[in-house]
Write an enzyme that holds these catalytic residues in place. Sequence first.
Site: not given
Ligand code: LLP
Length: 442
Positions: A369-370, A257
């Site tokens: 198309c949006e 995160g």
């Molecule tokens: N660990 C778990 C259990 C997770 O669910 C996630 C991300 C991560 C690690 C890695 O998180 P990161 O370091 O990449 O923030 N599609 C969204 C982000 C969804 C994240 C889902 N889980 C976006 O484009 O911002």
Amino acid sequence: MTTLPEVTAGADELSIWPASTSRLPHGGLAVGGVSLAEVADRFDTPAYVLDEGEVRARCRTYRDAFPEAEVMYAAKAFLSRAMVRWVDEEGLGLDVCSAGELELAVTAGFPPERIVLHGNAKSPRDIGAALRLGVGRIVIDSASEIARLAAAVGPGGHQKVLVRVVPGISAGGHEKIRTGTDGQKFGLSLTDGSAQHAVARVLGQPQLELVGLHCHIGSQITEVKPYVAALRRVVGLMARIRDAHGLVLPELDMGGGHGVAYRPGEPALDLTALARGLRGELASACAAAGLAVPRLAVEPGRAVVGPAGVALYRVLSVKHTGDRVFVAVDGGMSDNPRPALYGVRYAPRLVGRHSGAEPRTATVVGRHCEAGDVLAADVELPGDIRPGDLLAVPVAGAYHLSMASGYNMIGRPPVVAVADGAARLLVRRETLDDFRGRDVGA
Ligand code: LLP
């Protein structure tokens, strides 16, 4: 590709670009020693460019910041066979959340024992692949999967597991990516007792070995505080588990995160401060509870690969409507759904030609198309922007290709790796033949 003259990129506007980015004469920009205009000519657009050196450097930054911890790259941000190799060579583990990610990684040579499998709803295929390939850890996300997993492991089998805890901490860049509080689909609540209950159930299954707790509070978090607060609560649960069951858990996975800047001047999570904060709190909370300090793990995805990627688009049309200017490019929400999903703002720039025109406010839109297919609303671009121009969007390495779709059958863009002045194709463009090939009906 030709060798490029080195011109240092010092300006702030390039602060969010890969460190290798350099300015070329006539408005050109190079990443990894390769001109982006040359990449566009050779591989066509839209395309994702990935700076291998930047990915590797980011892996090393993590290893340096967390020398005593396990760093597991979150594959959902971006995965390809080359990425698997880079992550492996840089000494990181891997976090996967499907049989697909898992099989791609293992068939590309990643050691399964350094992989952790996640998922709020693991399919029989996910669990089957995890057990067949021998993943190191499976993260229990719901009470109902405990007996199911134990049965799949079988009476003589053995699988290490973690229990995912929801600590009741709110953090994250957007409501859709916050997972630290109750009332969302992930994990087991600490506050209503579900986590403790799940731990007791896991301990009742001899073939499951509970080795630790897991906690991922959300994504695109730019402050250390919520991580520290979450860690304190989870260590509190570890102490209660010790008291109730006489078991001292050796592992604590604090998830990922870690936030990055998508536009110059935006905050990013300070990794050194995060490492210091987690380490300090872990030591003091464990000392206060009389617990042995567990091995820490973190799971960054975005912060490893996001800033290493650049999306390249060709301008197809420029439309003046009332007082607005719409710059339409040859991609859009099918290669980057993030503005539409989370309202993320990007900073596109013209590359490949120098413009002396006054900047003007424009909205970069896609070709889908949006009306909601907007890549970057109200950004400053040269006033003479025109069809044929090349636009580059930095910080496009994470959750772009991995979330790309087949909308309007435009096809997902290729991924081109750049390193040491050379470009090579990692993932080819999705073509009409791919769409046709899957269409097997009469
Ligand atoms: N660990 C778990 C259990 C997770 O669910 C996630 C991300 C991560 C690690 C890695 O998180 P990161 O370091 O990449 O923030 N599609 C969204 C982000 C969804 C994240 C889902 N889980 C976006 O484009 O911002």
